[in-house]
Design an enzyme around this catalytic site. Structure first.
Site, PDB file in Angstrom:
ATOM      1  N   ASN A  95       0.815  -1.231   0.000  1.00  0.00           N
ATOM      2  CA  ASN A  95       0.000   0.000   0.000  1.00  0.00           C
ATOM      3  C   ASN A  95       0.843   1.274   0.000  1.00  0.00           C
ATOM      4  OD1 ASN A  95      -2.420   1.826   0.930  1.00  0.00           O
ATOM      5  ND2 ASN A  95      -0.800   2.061   2.470  1.00  0.00           N
ATOM      6  N   TYR A 160       3.917   9.324 -10.995  1.00  0.00           N
ATOM      7  CA  TYR A 160       2.971   8.544 -10.186  1.00  0.00           C
ATOM      8  C   TYR A 160       2.124   7.643 -11.076  1.00  0.00           C
ATOM      9  CZ  TYR A 160      -0.999   7.706  -7.017  1.00  0.00           C
ATOM     10  OH  TYR A 160      -1.984   7.127  -6.259  1.00  0.00           O
ATOM     11  N   LYS A 164       1.999   3.491 -11.236  1.00  0.00           N
ATOM     12  CA  LYS A 164       0.805   2.676 -10.976  1.00  0.00           C
ATOM     13  C   LYS A 164       0.441   1.829 -12.198  1.00  0.00           C
ATOM     14  CE  LYS A 164       0.059   4.151  -6.722  1.00  0.00           C
ATOM     15  NZ  LYS A 164       0.210   3.262  -5.539  1.00  0.00           N
ATOM     16  N   THR A 195      -7.982  10.878   2.454  1.00  0.00           N
ATOM     17  CA  THR A 195      -7.039  10.567   3.523  1.00  0.00           C
ATOM     18  C   THR A 195      -6.449  11.890   4.035  1.00  0.00           C
ATOM     19  OG1 THR A 195      -5.214  10.363   1.952  1.00  0.00           O
ATOM     20  CG2 THR A 195      -6.418   8.357   2.469  1.00  0.00           C
TER      21      THR A 195
HETATM   22  P1  NAD Z   1      -0.685   8.137   2.875  1.00  0.00           P
HETATM   23  O1  NAD Z   1       0.385   9.118   2.617  1.00  0.00           O
HETATM   24  O2  NAD Z   1      -1.495   8.282   4.108  1.00  0.00           O
HETATM   25  O3  NAD Z   1      -0.108   6.660   2.828  1.00  0.00           O
HETATM   26  C1  NAD Z   1       1.102   6.293   2.241  1.00  0.00           C
HETATM   27  C2  NAD Z   1       1.948   5.584   3.269  1.00  0.00           C
HETATM   28  O4  NAD Z   1       3.151   5.136   2.648  1.00  0.00           O
HETATM   29  C3  NAD Z   1       2.348   6.516   4.421  1.00  0.00           C
HETATM   30  O5  NAD Z   1       1.991   5.939   5.654  1.00  0.00           O
HETATM   31  C4  NAD Z   1       3.853   6.653   4.271  1.00  0.00           C
HETATM   32  O6  NAD Z   1       4.543   6.748   5.487  1.00  0.00           O
HETATM   33  C5  NAD Z   1       4.231   5.375   3.513  1.00  0.00           C
HETATM   34  N1  NAD Z   1       5.449   5.574   2.753  1.00  0.00           N
HETATM   35  C6  NAD Z   1       5.658   6.493   1.763  1.00  0.00           C
HETATM   36  N2  NAD Z   1       6.926   6.447   1.341  1.00  0.00           N
HETATM   37  C7  NAD Z   1       7.558   5.476   2.075  1.00  0.00           C
HETATM   38  C8  NAD Z   1       8.877   4.979   2.086  1.00  0.00           C
HETATM   39  N3  NAD Z   1       9.824   5.473   1.283  1.00  0.00           N
HETATM   40  N4  NAD Z   1       9.185   3.994   2.967  1.00  0.00           N
HETATM   41  C9  NAD Z   1       8.234   3.512   3.800  1.00  0.00           C
HETATM   42  N5  NAD Z   1       6.956   3.943   3.824  1.00  0.00           N
HETATM   43  C10 NAD Z   1       6.620   4.927   2.967  1.00  0.00           C
HETATM   44  O7  NAD Z   1      -1.636   8.198   1.582  1.00  0.00           O
HETATM   45  P2  NAD Z   1      -2.872   7.311   1.104  1.00  0.00           P
HETATM   46  O8  NAD Z   1      -3.729   8.245   0.343  1.00  0.00           O
HETATM   47  O9  NAD Z   1      -3.437   6.500   2.215  1.00  0.00           O
HETATM   48  O10 NAD Z   1      -2.180   6.349   0.030  1.00  0.00           O
HETATM   49  C11 NAD Z   1      -2.032   4.954   0.224  1.00  0.00           C
HETATM   50  C12 NAD Z   1      -1.959   4.261  -1.134  1.00  0.00           C
HETATM   51  O11 NAD Z   1      -3.165   4.479  -1.851  1.00  0.00           O
HETATM   52  C13 NAD Z   1      -0.834   4.804  -2.032  1.00  0.00           C
HETATM   53  O12 NAD Z   1      -0.228   3.743  -2.741  1.00  0.00           O
HETATM   54  C14 NAD Z   1      -1.585   5.724  -2.985  1.00  0.00           C
HETATM   55  O13 NAD Z   1      -0.920   5.869  -4.201  1.00  0.00           O
HETATM   56  C15 NAD Z   1      -2.904   4.972  -3.130  1.00  0.00           C
HETATM   57  N6  NAD Z   1      -4.028   5.779  -3.590  1.00  0.00           N
HETATM   58  C16 NAD Z   1      -4.475   6.855  -2.887  1.00  0.00           C
HETATM   59  C17 NAD Z   1      -5.555   7.587  -3.378  1.00  0.00           C
HETATM   60  C18 NAD Z   1      -6.107   8.782  -2.645  1.00  0.00           C
HETATM   61  O14 NAD Z   1      -6.910   9.523  -3.258  1.00  0.00           O
HETATM   62  N7  NAD Z   1      -5.773   9.005  -1.390  1.00  0.00           N
HETATM   63  C19 NAD Z   1      -6.156   7.223  -4.588  1.00  0.00           C
HETATM   64  C20 NAD Z   1      -5.672   6.119  -5.278  1.00  0.00           C
HETATM   65  C21 NAD Z   1      -4.611   5.402  -4.768  1.00  0.00           C
END
Ligand code: NAD
Length: 269
Positions: A95, A160, A164, A195
């Site tokens: 994730n 990004y 993906k 989020t």
């Molecule tokens: P978020 O920033 O809360 O979660 C991402 C997590 O990844 C964080 O907890 C961060 O600490 C961790 N992370 C990032 N870089 C890291 C690294 N180098 N080493 C270790 N940990 C690392 O954001 P989110 O929105 O919950 O995103 C989670 C996933 O969902 C991601 O893959 C994102 O691309 C995907 N996503 C999010 C959305 C959205 O709209 N929020 C939409 C589609 C997909």
């Protein structure tokens, strides 16, 4: 009462679970009886500990493992440490991700490599490190969290979106290559999810604090965007016993069709 998903006692690692969608998935897995590793980078140890503590306080099982996922050796160590802590590993949820804004002009080699390292290389390295264990234990379930940006993506999310898109191919390729080893690799490509990180990004970009209440219907036909718990709901379906045969599936989790959509056009066009 909700149906038993067959997750009781399963050992699960959820990367990036100190916040957002990963946190919601970790909490939901634990609520379904799985034993969970809450993972974050070193800089987020406090948040990771808080999530794990709250899971334990509500009767679940959770431990914390920190690792920097841009570091290839750390990816391998994270898998080994998770297996050591839980005694085995049944589930890996890739994730963790970053979504720094940048169009072609802004995307130089360093920018591109950083995004790819976290969003694409780390999932590959984590699955690679876990594969011998999964094979030896009769299988394993991987769920990758992609994005609807995989299919084209926004101009300002070039690296990004490419990451993906690559993750989507990784999911299908590994599912095909290792299905007979008992490996299951599936992916959810969520649309827009509210989020804390997404909220902060949009505020930094100039939107008001309550932007999520004013999203135009072209972007959110349902009047709002997803909550992380709604993504977690579908995640556990893939990881539970009834998802046993499902492999190489990439599910879009969006409020409109991703292919063939004809947005409502402005008057006169
Ligand atoms: P978020 O920033 O809360 O979660 C991402 C997590 O990844 C964080 O907890 C961060 O600490 C961790 N992370 C990032 N870089 C890291 C690294 N180098 N080493 C270790 N940990 C690392 O954001 P989110 O929105 O919950 O995103 C989670 C996933 O969902 C991601 O893959 C994102 O691309 C995907 N996503 C999010 C959305 C959205 O709209 N929020 C939409 C589609 C997909």
């Amino acid at each position: 009462m909700s149906a038993d998903l067959g997750l009781k006692g399963k050992a699960a690692l959820v990367t990036g679970s100190a916040s957002g969608i990963g946190e919601a998935i970790a909490r939901r897995l634990a609520a379904e009886g799985a034993r969970v590793i809450v993972h974050g980078p070193l800089s987020r140890s406090g948040e990771a500990e808080k999530v794990a503590r709250e899971i334990r306080d509500s009767g679940g099982e959770a431990e914390v493992e920190l690792a920097e996922l841009t570091d290839a050796a750390e990816c391998a160590r994270l898998i080994a440490a998770s297996i050591a802590r839980l005694g085995r590993l049944d589930i890996l949820v890739n994730n963790a991700g970053i979504s720094p804004r940048g169009d072609l002009e802004k995307t130089d080699a360093e920018f591109f490599d950083r995004v790819i390292a976290v969003n694409l290389r780390a999932p590959l390295l984590l699955i690679r490190a876990a594969l011998p264990h999964f094979k030896a234990n009769g299988g394993g379930r991987v769920l990758n969290i992609g994005s609807i940006n995989a299919y084209c993506g926004e101009a300002g999310l070039l690296a990004y979106s490419v990451s993906k898109g690559g993750l989507t191919t990784l999911t299908r390729n590994l599912a095909d290559a290792h299905g007979r080893d008992g490996l299951r690799v599936n992916q959810i490509n969520p649309g827009w999810v509210l989020t804390a990180n997404e909220h902060a990004i949009k505020v930094r970009e100039g939107l008001s604090e309550d932007w999520f209440r004013q999203i135009p219907r072209e972007h959110a036909p349902g009047g709002r965007i997803f909550q992380p718990e709604e993504i977690a709901h579908f995640a556990v379906q893939f990881l539970g016993a009834q998802g046993e045969l499902v492999n190489g599936t990439v599910m879009e989790l969006e409020q409109f069709p991703m292919i063939g959509r004809n947005v409502v056009k402005a008057a006169g066009f």
